[in-house]
Every structure is written in C-alpha cells, then in structure tokens.
Scaffold this motif. Structure first.
Motif, PDB file in Angstrom:
ATOM      1  N   ARG A 138       0.849  -1.191   0.000  1.00 47.54           N
ATOM      2  CA  ARG A 138       0.000   0.000   0.000  1.00 47.54           C
ATOM      3  C   ARG A 138       0.879   1.234   0.000  1.00 47.54           C
ATOM      4  N   GLY A 139       0.263   2.418  -0.083  1.00 49.11           N
ATOM      5  CA  GLY A 139       0.999   3.667  -0.211  1.00 49.11           C
ATOM      6  C   GLY A 139       1.706   4.103   1.055  1.00 49.11           C
ATOM      7  N   GLN A 140       2.740   4.908   0.866  1.00 49.09           N
ATOM      8  CA  GLN A 140       3.538   5.411   1.982  1.00 49.09           C
ATOM      9  C   GLN A 140       2.709   6.229   2.962  1.00 49.09           C
ATOM     10  N   ASP A 141       1.588   6.786   2.515  1.00 48.17           N
ATOM     11  CA  ASP A 141       0.749   7.588   3.400  1.00 48.17           C
ATOM     12  C   ASP A 141       0.141   6.765   4.530  1.00 48.17           C
ATOM     13  N   LEU A 142       0.129   5.446   4.401  1.00 48.51           N
ATOM     14  CA  LEU A 142      -0.433   4.585   5.446  1.00 48.51           C
ATOM     15  C   LEU A 142       0.633   3.973   6.345  1.00 48.51           C
ATOM     16  N   PHE A 143       1.884   4.364   6.158  1.00 47.34           N
ATOM     17  CA  PHE A 143       2.964   3.779   6.955  1.00 47.34           C
ATOM     18  C   PHE A 143       2.737   4.002   8.450  1.00 47.34           C
ATOM     19  N   THR A 144       2.337   5.212   8.845  1.00 51.54           N
ATOM     20  CA  THR A 144       2.201   5.502  10.273  1.00 51.54           C
ATOM     21  C   THR A 144       1.038   4.753  10.916  1.00 51.54           C
ATOM     22  N   ALA A 145       0.103   4.253  10.118  1.00 56.15           N
ATOM     23  CA  ALA A 145      -1.020   3.482  10.666  1.00 56.15           C
ATOM     24  C   ALA A 145      -0.638   2.035  10.956  1.00 56.15           C
ATOM     25  N   THR A 146       0.514   1.604  10.468  1.00 55.80           N
ATOM     26  CA  THR A 146       0.881   0.195  10.570  1.00 55.80           C
ATOM     27  C   THR A 146       1.038  -0.254  12.012  1.00 55.80           C
ATOM     28  N   SER A 147       1.569   0.600  12.871  1.00 55.75           N
ATOM     29  CA  SER A 147       1.725   0.203  14.274  1.00 55.75           C
ATOM     30  C   SER A 147       0.370  -0.106  14.915  1.00 55.75           C
ATOM     31  N   ILE A 148      -0.665   0.603  14.511  1.00 54.52           N
ATOM     32  CA  ILE A 148      -2.015   0.320  15.014  1.00 54.52           C
ATOM     33  C   ILE A 148      -2.453  -1.065  14.591  1.00 54.52           C
TER      34      ILE A 148
END
Length: 278
Positions: A211-221
């Motif tokens: 998926r796009g880099q914009d969702l990287f920070t959501a991965t920890s969730i």
C-alpha cells in the motif's frame, strides 16, 4: 506470498491506484504467489455500484486477475462485531460521545502541541472513564491505548518498501503518546478502517500488505490489533505515491488522471505502466 489491492468504490481509480494494484500483482507473480482483490465498502453512503463495476473493469483492462468471490467489507459486519466484542471482553474499549468540535476544544488547552498521530492529534481522553455498559447508539467506540499497549507489549513489523526498509518497533509508551485512543467503531458504520483492515487481512491470510507510503504511520495500530486478536503479522511494503505536478498526492477528485480518462484517450495498459514508472 499473498498480496491484495483493496480500493473503495467511492470514485474512479486513478494512476495512484494503478501503481498500487500493479505493484501488488507484480510482486505476487514474481514470487509465484496470489493476488487478491477486496472491496472496502463499509462507508456505504459514499459507495456506489457504478464505481464498483468500474473498479473491476479498469483492473481487468490493466491485465490484472484475481480469484472469485471478491471479499466485500459490507458483508462482513459480523466479523468486525466479533473482533470488537473480543477487545471489549478484554477491558480495552470504551464508548465515546465526543464530536470533532469537542476534541478540538479539549486540545486547545494544555495538550496543545501534542504530536500528530495517524488519525490526527491523539484523543485527549475525555470519555475514557466510561464503561461499555454506558454505550449508546450515538457513541463511537475507542481503544484504551494505555491498557492495550501494556497488554500487547512492543509492536514490531518488517518493512520492504523503498526508503523505510528494515525492522520497525513501537514501544507501549510511544503508542500512548503518539497514537492515542483510536476509534475502533464509528457511530455511523459500526467499525473503522483500522479494525476492518486488520480483520480482513487475517481472514484472507495476507502475507504481504502492499500500500501507499501515506499509510505507513497506521501500521503500528494494525500490528497492535493483530497481537491483541491473535493474528499473524504480515510483511509490509509501503510504496511511493504518485503525485501531480504540484507534488500533491492524487485523490479521486483528480478525474483528469483517472484510468478511465486515459483509456478513453486511446492509451494502452503499457502506456499506463510507463507513466507510473513500471
């Protein structure tokens, strides 16, 4: 390897969607794996049958294939309810009646300047003392991050995307400070992106989330929820974003860059691959 492409039928697919879908499909094909399609249509008021049909048509035109039946989130409410109930039984959820305006007002006080999390400023905890027995039809449901992170422990995932490849870790303290009490179920749709995508990736046995880099920070969730719910953690590949001439990430409002627009202008699937650097 099992990858997936999971668009929402709220508009026509654009060049950014083409890049993500083709990247996921190419990775699976190169590894002798499988590429799956999932329709993320939980936000039913914004989703239309016409846009869903256009997704299938445009992806087939690009040369992509996937097995049937296609998973559709609108038919999986029972699975999301079960995951939510499991988290509630663990004492990790609470109802929240706060509006966006309420949260903005609370954050204008001493907490101002708090870090921005994946969903914006971390929730100030106004409703954290409420119990699930107080849950009403107009409440959202939030995750008590302090309790959840303490139970789950440090979250960790492997990333293969350009610019951020390697192992990534988040301590419970950082999850509380930087992410906060996320919404698990919106009052209008009964679930959230974070909960639904975690449950669906597990149900489809996805091994590599592309998926796009914009969702990287959501991965920890998502990794935190995987740990709490007993799911395996996939490998993640966050790819670059396709941007316009001003450097802005493409959105569905960019009809001039819709795959359908290029098709109507006589371009070929090969032209699309060249445009997006594949």
């Amino acid at each position: 390897m099992i990858t997936r492409f999971a668009p929402s039928p709220t508009g026509l697919l654009h060049l950014g969607h083409a890049f993500s879908a083709l990247t996921a499909s190419d990775m699976a094909r190169a590894a002798g794996g499988r590429f799956l399609l999932r329709i993320e249509d939980i936000d039913t008021p914004r989703c239309t049958p016409e846009f869903e049909a256009a997704i299938y048509d445009d992806l087939h035109w690009l040369g992509l294939e996937w097995p049937d039946p296609v998973m559709r989130q609108s038919s999986r409410r029972a699975a999301y309810d079960a995951a939510l109930a499991r988290l509630a039984d663990m004492g990790l959820t609470y109802p929240c009646s706060c509006t966006r305006a309420d949260i903005r007002a609370a954050l204008s006080a001493p907490q101002e300047g708090a870090p921005m999390g994946p969903d914006g400023p971390p929730y100030p905890g106004t409703c954290r003392g409420r119990t699930m027995d107080e849950h009403g039809p107009t409440d959202a449901i939030r995750l008590d991050m302090a309790r959840a992170a303490a139970l789950a422990g440090p979250v960790s995932f492997a990333e293969t995307g350009p610019g951020s490849a390697g192992r990534h870790d988040m301590t419970p303290e950082r999850m509380v400070a930087e992410v906060g009490d996320i919404v698990l179920a919106r009052r209008d749709i009964g679930t959230s992106y974070h909960l639904a995508v975690t449950v669906d990736d597990a149900a489809q046995a996805i091994t590599h989330v592309v998926r796009g880099q914009d969702l990287f920070t959501a991965t920890s969730i998502h990794v935190l929820l995987q740990r709490l719910l007993g799911f395996a953690t996939p490998t993640y590949h966050h790819h670059r974003l396709i941007r316009d001439e001003r450097g802005r990430r493409l959105a569905k409002r960019d009809d001039a860059r819709a795959i359908r627009t290029y098709r109507d202008a006589g371009h070929s699937p090969g032209d699309i691959r060249e445009m997006i650097g594949l």
